[in-house]
Scaffold this active site. Structure first.
Site, PDB file in Angstrom:
ATOM      1  N   ILE A  54       0.885  -1.154   0.000  1.00  0.00           N
ATOM      2  CA  ILE A  54       0.000   0.000   0.000  1.00  0.00           C
ATOM      3  C   ILE A  54       0.932   1.216   0.000  1.00  0.00           C
ATOM      4  O   ILE A  54       1.923   1.243   0.727  1.00  0.00           O
ATOM      5  CB  ILE A  54      -0.952  -0.012   1.229  1.00  0.00           C
ATOM      6  CG1 ILE A  54      -1.866   1.212   1.243  1.00  0.00           C
ATOM      7  CG2 ILE A  54      -0.219  -0.133   2.536  1.00  0.00           C
ATOM      8  CD1 ILE A  54      -2.978   1.121   2.331  1.00  0.00           C
ATOM      9  N   SER A  55       0.654   2.189  -0.871  1.00  0.00           N
ATOM     10  CA  SER A  55       1.596   3.302  -1.054  1.00  0.00           C
ATOM     11  C   SER A  55       1.640   4.234   0.154  1.00  0.00           C
ATOM     12  O   SER A  55       0.753   4.207   1.013  1.00  0.00           O
ATOM     13  CB  SER A  55       1.219   4.118  -2.289  1.00  0.00           C
ATOM     14  OG  SER A  55       0.973   3.280  -3.382  1.00  0.00           O
TER      15      SER A  55
END
Ligand code: SAH
Length: 211
Positions: free
Chosen positions: A66-67
């Site tokens: 997940i960024s």
């Protein structure tokens, strides 16, 4: 800004994330509100819940992450959405960014190549109440023609170049003969398959033969 009415025990952490985003230079109120109203902890694996609101990327399985929120804030700001747009995301991952996008646009189509991640993202999005997101499994570098064109596109992974199908646009033309002249009129955006033929595009096999 309050944590957007989400009633869970993570409000304090979300408020800290918002402070972090502001101090990193995010000024767009709609983007900040989207972060305030989106439960990031629902998009990270149980084992990382305690770090869900840290400004870091986290593993989500299948070798993907997940960024980092501050990076996402940068491209969400760059999109300059007004709320009525249809947006394409390439790389659903956890689904968190799709949830943010759905607060900023009217409709979100998100393409993920790993089926397990797409499935996981669909359930997280359902839990977060993000109904306007459609997650499809496929190669996002090809875009997603059934809902094209899009007013905004986010590519959430590094690419060697801009994937051409994402920027290729088509227009519908009316061509009228007026005396000796042909008058062309653009009627608006359209989405067609290729006209293949001597005065159209070469067939795929011909095109390959030329390379
Ligand atoms: N936006 C995500 C993070 C994306 S990580 C989030 O908020 O969690 C990048 C994702 O892109 C990964 O899940 C990876 O599987 C996916 N991906 C890589 N190449 C792709 C392609 N060609 N089409 C669709 N998804 C792709």
């Amino acid at each position: 800004m309050e944590s957007g009415g989400l009633s869970d025990s993570y409000g304090g952490y979300r408020a800290q994330l918002l402070e972090r985003l502001r101090s990193n230079g995010t000024t767009d109120m709609a983007v900040l509100r989207a972060f305030a109203e989106t439960p990031r902890h629902l998009f990270v694996p149980e084992a990382f819940r305690n770090r869900a609101y840290d400004d870091v990327s986290l593993p989500i399985g299948n070798g993907q992450t997940i960024s980092q929120p501050s990076t996402q804030a940068r491209y969400l700001e760059a999109l300059q959405l007004e709320g009525r747009e249809r947006v394409l995301e390439v790389g659903t991952g956890s689904g968190y960014q799709a949830a943010l996008l759905c607060k900023l646009a009217d409709e979100v189509v998100s393409v993920e190549r790993v089926p397990e991640l797409a499935e996981q993202a669909r359930s997280a999005l359902a839990r977060a109440g993000a109904k306007e997101v459609t997650v499809v499994v496929g190669d996002g570098t090809l875009g997603w023609a059934p809902r094209a064109p899009y007013e905004g596109i986010v590519v959430a992974a590094a690419s060697p170049e801009v994937p051409q199908p994402l920027v290729r646009s088509q227009e519908l033309y009316r061509v009228r003969r007026e005396g000796d002249d042909l008058v062309e009129e653009v009627l608006g955006p359209a989405q067609f398959v290729r006209l293949v033929g001597r005065h159209g595009f070469p067939a795929e096999s011909d095109a390959e033969a030329q390379c």
